[in-house]
Design a protein around this motif. Structure first.
Motif, mmCIF file in Angstrom:
data_model
loop_
_atom_site.group_PDB
_atom_site.id
_atom_site.type_symbol
_atom_site.label_atom_id
_atom_site.label_comp_id
_atom_site.label_asym_id
_atom_site.label_seq_id
_atom_site.Cartn_x
_atom_site.Cartn_y
_atom_site.Cartn_z
ATOM 1 N N TYR A 86 0.838 -1.207 0.000
ATOM 2 C CA TYR A 86 0.000 0.000 0.000
ATOM 3 C C TYR A 86 0.868 1.251 0.000
ATOM 4 C CZ TYR A 86 -4.386 2.471 1.081
ATOM 5 O OH TYR A 86 -5.511 3.268 1.029
ATOM 6 N N GLN A 123 3.717 -0.978 4.297
ATOM 7 C CA GLN A 123 2.279 -1.080 4.585
ATOM 8 C C GLN A 123 1.710 -2.097 3.601
ATOM 9 O OE1 GLN A 123 0.678 0.581 7.009
ATOM 10 N NE2 GLN A 123 2.450 1.795 7.631
ATOM 11 N N ARG A 174 -1.540 -4.500 2.362
ATOM 12 C CA ARG A 174 -2.988 -4.705 2.440
ATOM 13 C C ARG A 174 -3.334 -6.014 1.740
ATOM 14 N NH1 ARG A 174 -5.946 -4.263 -1.905
ATOM 15 N NH2 ARG A 174 -4.796 -3.740 -3.786
ATOM 16 N N LEU A 220 -5.042 -3.753 6.822
ATOM 17 C CA LEU A 220 -3.756 -3.142 6.511
ATOM 18 C C LEU A 220 -2.835 -3.449 7.678
ATOM 19 C CD1 LEU A 220 -2.911 -1.205 4.167
ATOM 20 C CD2 LEU A 220 -3.426 0.685 5.701
ATOM 21 N N GLN A 245 1.477 -3.086 9.092
ATOM 22 C CA GLN A 245 2.836 -2.610 8.834
ATOM 23 C C GLN A 245 3.819 -3.757 9.016
ATOM 24 O OE1 GLN A 245 4.577 1.369 9.812
ATOM 25 N NE2 GLN A 245 5.262 0.292 11.620
ATOM 26 N N SER A 263 -8.447 1.523 -2.467
ATOM 27 C CA SER A 263 -8.110 2.451 -1.378
ATOM 28 C C SER A 263 -9.101 2.350 -0.222
ATOM 29 C CB SER A 263 -7.990 3.875 -1.906
ATOM 30 O OG SER A 263 -9.169 4.244 -2.555
ATOM 31 N N SER A 264 -8.632 2.751 0.953
ATOM 32 C CA SER A 264 -9.346 2.447 2.193
ATOM 33 C C SER A 264 -10.711 3.129 2.279
ATOM 34 C CB SER A 264 -8.489 2.845 3.389
ATOM 35 O OG SER A 264 -8.188 4.227 3.336
#
Length: 431
Positions: A25, A37, A39, A44, A46, A125-126
């Motif tokens: 991401y 990051q 996904r 998501l 780290q 996208s989130s």
RNA sequence: UCCUCGGUAGCUCAAUCGGCAGAGCGGGUGGCUGUUAACCACUAGGUUGUAGGUUCGAGUCCUACCCGAGGAGCCA
């Protein structure tokens, strides 16, 4: 071999070594560290790569992977407050499945046109995840609501031979040498369904060729349409308020994180419990007069009028008994005032406007025949529909709710175009 | 169909009175052991929507057209 897990379930695997498959991401580096990051569609996480704890080759790989590259990350799940979400992955191995080339959607701002041109990628996208998960919840809630009340799903056709309410807004298509139209409502078919099953509903796409360029219009949208035999306008309004209260509660119960992501004011949604205020058309017109809005009595309410009416309340408002002259031929006239139709529009709060339109249908054969003539509609096209009045006609009512308008309101969006995966607008047919 | 606003680097935008087309992000190169849309330095990147016109000089002014956005009407 590390167990393959989804990021959404990562908390169940604290302290263990797991494998996560997904896409990059975003990434950041700090000399001897990489923060990746990752996904995978469920969430998501780290992933942290320390130069000291992996091979030189692996560390170099982090340099090469670009945004949205597909990767498989193996690492130990560790609780860490410094990581968004509370957990991070301490990487032991990293496999690059593909290095993505120049991903067009960067972490910075973009315009609507650009994003809509890349809608197939924008879905990653989130914010879009939050909206479409809420849409998913609402669709599920709609089905559960009607299924739980003994309704039968009776899907209506998409190709239709005739107009439901006139021909100006229909998409026309060639059909083996004759003309067919894309449906603009399943209602007439649901009346057949209600006469067969008592309680029926349909849920599917509908099409309107209106040249409308506003935040509330799509040319293709999804509509859920219940229809009930032996139900009058009052029953219809009760059904509508139960229905809307139910779906709003479902979203509040199950989709809090998504509402937060969208910065939706949930207090406003929490107020959406029945009973909803009921206003006659005359009552609503009186509000407009009181607020000194210019309005011609007898005409339909415009978008601005609807906003003024709904702003007087903090719940959805049900406006009933509009002048029959501005409503469709199948609406039943009010026996107490034949100039009015037994119809109802539900106006969402906060200026979102009409989300439901419905009412009690004309059940008398001769009255219906007269109305078809009055509206200059082709009588032969409605022969099958008139059969429903010839063979055991009963009072019945129903409504239609546009899913995208409901999603737009519940999510608090400024435009319906983000509420459907691939929107169809007057000026947009791609992707 | 009508009204209003807009079109400048891959993206988001700036450019004063008509006077050298610029920044951030993204790309490239280098640096940094805890970043949170990371940061720092350097670097490449332009037919200013199209076609005309006015002017010594046009991204900027004028005309036409194309494309888009918001709204009206119509609707869920």
């Amino acid at each position: 071999m590390a167990e393959k897990v989804y990021i959404g379930d990562i908390a169940d695997h604290a302290g263990k070594e797991v494998a996560v498959t997904g896409w990059l991401y975003n990434k950041r580096s700090s000399g001897k560290l990489w923060f990746l990051q990752v996904r995978d569609g469920t969430g998501l996480i780290q992933a942290v790569v320390f130069k000291g704890s992996v091979s030189e080759v692996l560390f170099q790989r982090c340099e090469e992977i670009t945004q949205e590259s597909s990767i498989t990350v193996v690492g130990t799940v560790a609780e860490d407050k410094r990581s968004a979400g509370g957990f991070e992955l301490q990487v032991t191995d990293l496999q690059v499945d593909q290095v993505a080339q120049d991903y067009p959607i960067t972490p910075k701002e973009h315009g609507t046109t650009f994003l809509m041109d890349h809608r197939h990628l924008w879905l990653r996208s989130s914010r879009q995840h939050a909206i479409l998960r809420i849409r998913h919840e609402i669709v599920g809630a709609c089905r559960d609501f009607f299924d739980g009340r003994g309704f039968t799903l009776v899907d209506a056709p998409v190709f239709t031979p005739n107009a439901c309410e006139g021909t100006s807004t229909l998409f026309e298509t060639e059909y083996f040498g004759s003309k067919a139209y894309l449906t603009q409502s399943g209602q007439l078919y649901m009346e057949a369904g209600a006469m067969a099953f008592g309680k029926a509903y349909c849920f599917g796409p509908t099409f309107r060729a209106e040249k409308s360029k506003t935040r509330r219009h799509l040319t293709e949208f999804w509509m859920i349409e219940p229809e009930v035999a032996y139900m009058d306008l009052n029953g219809d309004m009760e059904l509508a308020e139960d229905f809307i209260s139910y779906i709003v509660k479902r979203v509040l119960d199950n989709r809090r994180p998504e509402l937060e992501k969208l910065e939706r004011n949930t207090e406003a949604l929490a107020k959406v419990v029945k009973p909803f205020p009921r206003l006659s058309y005359d009552d609503a017109a009186a509000i407009l007069k009181e607020k000194e809005v210019e309005f011609e009595y007898g005409s339909d309410f415009g978008g601005a009028d609807e906003t003024v009416i709904s702003e007087a309340f903090d719940k959805p408002v049900m406006v009933h008994r509009y002048p029959a002259a501005i409503k469709a031929f199948y609406m039943k006239n009010d026996p107490d005032d034949p100039s009015k139709a037994l119809c109802v529009d539900v106006l969402a709060p906060e200026g979102y406007g009409e989300i439901i339109g419905g009412g009690q249908r004309e059940d008398d054969l001769s009255v219906l025949e007269a109305k078809i003539k009055e509206h200059e509609l082709p009588a032969e096209a409605f022969e099958w529909y008139l059969d429903l009045r010839r063979y055991g006609t009963v009072p019945h009512a129903g409504f239609g709710m546009g899913i995208e308008r409901a999603v737009s309101w519940i999510c608090g969006l400024s435009h319906v175009r983000e509420t459907i995966p691939f929107p169809r607008l007057m000026h947009r047919l791609t992707p």
